[in-house]
Write a protein that holds these residues in place. Structure first.
Motif, PDB file in Angstrom:
ATOM      1  N   ASP A  87       0.831  -1.203   0.000  1.00 44.21           N
ATOM      2  CA  ASP A  87       0.000   0.000   0.000  1.00 44.21           C
ATOM      3  C   ASP A  87       0.866   1.254   0.000  1.00 44.21           C
ATOM      4  O   ASP A  87       0.588   2.212  -0.721  1.00 44.21           O
ATOM      5  CB  ASP A  87      -0.934  -0.015   1.211  1.00 44.21           C
ATOM      6  N   GLU A  88       1.928   1.258   0.795  1.00 44.73           N
ATOM      7  CA  GLU A  88       2.818   2.422   0.837  1.00 44.73           C
ATOM      8  C   GLU A  88       3.509   2.654  -0.505  1.00 44.73           C
ATOM      9  O   GLU A  88       3.718   3.791  -0.904  1.00 44.73           O
ATOM     10  CB  GLU A  88       3.877   2.242   1.925  1.00 44.73           C
ATOM     11  N   LEU A  89       3.844   1.572  -1.218  1.00 45.35           N
ATOM     12  CA  LEU A  89       4.506   1.717  -2.510  1.00 45.35           C
ATOM     13  C   LEU A  89       3.540   2.096  -3.630  1.00 45.35           C
ATOM     14  O   LEU A  89       3.864   2.918  -4.484  1.00 45.35           O
ATOM     15  CB  LEU A  89       5.225   0.420  -2.889  1.00 45.35           C
ATOM     16  N   MET A  90       2.353   1.491  -3.629  1.00 42.42           N
ATOM     17  CA  MET A  90       1.392   1.710  -4.706  1.00 42.42           C
ATOM     18  C   MET A  90       0.591   3.003  -4.539  1.00 42.42           C
ATOM     19  O   MET A  90       0.152   3.585  -5.519  1.00 42.42           O
ATOM     20  CB  MET A  90       0.425   0.522  -4.803  1.00 42.42           C
ATOM     21  N   HIS A  91       0.360   3.429  -3.292  1.00 43.40           N
ATOM     22  CA  HIS A  91      -0.469   4.610  -3.026  1.00 43.40           C
ATOM     23  C   HIS A  91       0.260   5.560  -2.078  1.00 43.40           C
ATOM     24  O   HIS A  91      -0.200   5.801  -0.960  1.00 43.40           O
ATOM     25  CB  HIS A  91      -1.809   4.192  -2.410  1.00 43.40           C
ATOM     26  N   PRO A  92       1.368   6.136  -2.508  1.00 42.39           N
ATOM     27  CA  PRO A  92       2.117   7.008  -1.598  1.00 42.39           C
ATOM     28  C   PRO A  92       1.373   8.303  -1.267  1.00 42.39           C
ATOM     29  O   PRO A  92       1.661   8.937  -0.256  1.00 42.39           O
ATOM     30  CB  PRO A  92       3.413   7.291  -2.357  1.00 42.39           C
ATOM     31  N   GLU A  98       0.585  11.023  10.787  1.00 45.69           N
ATOM     32  CA  GLU A  98       1.973  11.441  10.936  1.00 45.69           C
ATOM     33  C   GLU A  98       2.312  11.849  12.365  1.00 45.69           C
ATOM     34  O   GLU A  98       3.468  12.068  12.687  1.00 45.69           O
ATOM     35  CB  GLU A  98       2.273  12.603   9.993  1.00 45.69           C
ATOM     36  N   GLY A  99       1.301  12.007  13.214  1.00 45.98           N
ATOM     37  CA  GLY A  99       1.544  12.379  14.595  1.00 45.98           C
ATOM     38  C   GLY A  99       1.816  13.851  14.798  1.00 45.98           C
ATOM     39  O   GLY A  99       2.311  14.248  15.847  1.00 45.98           O
ATOM     40  N   LYS A 100       1.485  14.686  13.826  1.00 48.81           N
ATOM     41  CA  LYS A 100       1.759  16.117  13.928  1.00 48.81           C
ATOM     42  C   LYS A 100       0.629  16.893  14.590  1.00 48.81           C
ATOM     43  O   LYS A 100       0.798  18.053  14.918  1.00 48.81           O
ATOM     44  CB  LYS A 100       2.010  16.696  12.536  1.00 48.81           C
ATOM     45  N   HIS A 101      -0.521  16.286  14.756  1.00 49.79           N
ATOM     46  CA  HIS A 101      -1.692  16.991  15.272  1.00 49.79           C
ATOM     47  C   HIS A 101      -2.171  16.371  16.571  1.00 49.79           C
ATOM     48  O   HIS A 101      -3.282  15.888  16.671  1.00 49.79           O
ATOM     49  CB  HIS A 101      -2.819  16.979  14.232  1.00 49.79           C
ATOM     50  N   GLY A 102      -1.317  16.367  17.555  1.00 53.39           N
ATOM     51  CA  GLY A 102      -1.700  15.832  18.851  1.00 53.39           C
ATOM     52  C   GLY A 102      -1.165  14.440  19.071  1.00 53.39           C
ATOM     53  O   GLY A 102      -0.591  13.814  18.182  1.00 53.39           O
ATOM     54  N   PRO A 103      -1.369  13.928  20.275  1.00 56.99           N
ATOM     55  CA  PRO A 103      -0.836  12.599  20.600  1.00 56.99           C
ATOM     56  C   PRO A 103      -1.589  11.490  19.872  1.00 56.99           C
ATOM     57  O   PRO A 103      -2.804  11.559  19.706  1.00 56.99           O
ATOM     58  CB  PRO A 103      -1.047  12.498  22.111  1.00 56.99           C
ATOM     59  N   VAL A 104      -0.824  10.514  19.412  1.00 53.83           N
ATOM     60  CA  VAL A 104      -1.404   9.344  18.758  1.00 53.83           C
ATOM     61  C   VAL A 104      -0.678   8.104  19.256  1.00 53.83           C
ATOM     62  O   VAL A 104       0.433   8.187  19.775  1.00 53.83           O
ATOM     63  CB  VAL A 104      -1.279   9.410  17.210  1.00 53.83           C
ATOM     64  N   ILE A 106       1.533   4.866  18.991  1.00 54.64           N
ATOM     65  CA  ILE A 106       2.678   4.552  18.131  1.00 54.64           C
ATOM     66  C   ILE A 106       2.274   3.569  17.043  1.00 54.64           C
ATOM     67  O   ILE A 106       2.848   3.557  15.961  1.00 54.64           O
ATOM     68  CB  ILE A 106       3.864   4.029  18.972  1.00 54.64           C
ATOM     69  N   TYR A 107       1.274   2.746  17.296  1.00 59.50           N
ATOM     70  CA  TYR A 107       0.822   1.770  16.308  1.00 59.50           C
ATOM     71  C   TYR A 107       0.026   2.422  15.188  1.00 59.50           C
ATOM     72  O   TYR A 107      -0.160   1.830  14.130  1.00 59.50           O
ATOM     73  CB  TYR A 107      -0.013   0.676  16.976  1.00 59.50           C
ATOM     74  N   ALA A 108      -0.459   3.653  15.387  1.00 58.08           N
ATOM     75  CA  ALA A 108      -1.240   4.342  14.366  1.00 58.08           C
ATOM     76  C   ALA A 108      -0.356   5.094  13.379  1.00 58.08           C
ATOM     77  O   ALA A 108      -0.824   5.459  12.308  1.00 58.08           O
ATOM     78  CB  ALA A 108      -2.220   5.309  15.021  1.00 58.08           C
ATOM     79  N   LEU A 109       0.894   5.328  13.725  1.00 54.47           N
ATOM     80  CA  LEU A 109       1.779   6.072  12.835  1.00 54.47           C
ATOM     81  C   LEU A 109       1.949   5.325  11.516  1.00 54.47           C
ATOM     82  O   LEU A 109       2.206   4.129  11.496  1.00 54.47           O
ATOM     83  CB  LEU A 109       3.141   6.306  13.479  1.00 54.47           C
ATOM     84  N   GLY A 110       1.802   6.043  10.421  1.00 58.70           N
ATOM     85  CA  GLY A 110       1.953   5.452   9.104  1.00 58.70           C
ATOM     86  C   GLY A 110       0.704   4.771   8.580  1.00 58.70           C
ATOM     87  O   GLY A 110       0.669   4.365   7.420  1.00 58.70           O
ATOM     88  N   GLN A 111      -0.315   4.620   9.402  1.00 56.68           N
ATOM     89  CA  GLN A 111      -1.550   3.968   8.963  1.00 56.68           C
ATOM     90  C   GLN A 111      -2.409   4.956   8.183  1.00 56.68           C
ATOM     91  O   GLN A 111      -2.380   6.152   8.413  1.00 56.68           O
ATOM     92  CB  GLN A 111      -2.338   3.432  10.161  1.00 56.68           C
ATOM     93  N   ARG A 112      -3.217   4.442   7.281  1.00 51.33           N
ATOM     94  CA  ARG A 112      -4.112   5.284   6.496  1.00 51.33           C
ATOM     95  C   ARG A 112      -5.144   5.952   7.390  1.00 51.33           C
ATOM     96  O   ARG A 112      -5.611   5.368   8.359  1.00 51.33           O
ATOM     97  CB  ARG A 112      -4.869   4.452   5.475  1.00 51.33           C
TER      98      ARG A 112
END
Length: 137
Positions: A87-92, A98-104, A106-112
């Motif tokens: 998914d990361e390669l086909m749909h970049p 990205e974790g830039k808008h408040g706390p998330v 760690i398992y959610a980072l990079g997820q759609r």
């Protein structure tokens, strides 16, 4: 302009390329490859690394050495990680956490975020492999 679906092929153990099964250096053990799939972007394979751990590797078309993209405890987990990497390669361009808008988490980072990954031919092949080998999905 419609995009052709990628042509994915699951390789049988006799078809595994030498670069994923050969020892890393003289005297080393041969890699215990339990799964390999040829994708238009490269080759995915799963190796048994001992202690109940599976390594998920990806070799781009123009590269010689595989790159570890994840580890997993079972084949279903390894296939989820292969699907996520595809998914990361086909749909970049897809929106991801990205974790830039408040706390998330760690398992959610990079997820759609906002949309799910469209099912690809690779996902269908992985599901069929799991069903064929008794993992049930």
């Amino acid at each position: 302009m419609s995009q052709k679906p990628p042509l994915v092929r699951i390789l049988s153990p006799g078809e595994y390329p030498e670069n994923i099964t050969a020892p890393a250096f003289p005297g080393a053990y041969k890699a215990r490859v339990s799964f390999a799939a040829q994708h238009p972007l490269g080759l995915y394979h799963v190796e048994e690394e001992g202690a109940g751990t599976l390594g998920v590797y990806f070799t781009p078309r123009r590269a010689r050495k595989p790159r570890r993209v994840a580890t997993a405890a079972n084949m279903a987990g390894a296939f989820r990680r292969i699907s996520h990497h595809e998914d990361e390669l086909m749909h970049p361009e897809a929106k991801r956490e990205e974790g830039k808008h408040g706390p998330v988490s760690i398992y959610a980072l990079g997820q759609r975020t906002g949309s799910t990954k469209p099912r690809s031919q690779l996902d269908q092949e992985l599901d069929a492999w799991l069903a064929e080998h008794g993992y049930g999905t």
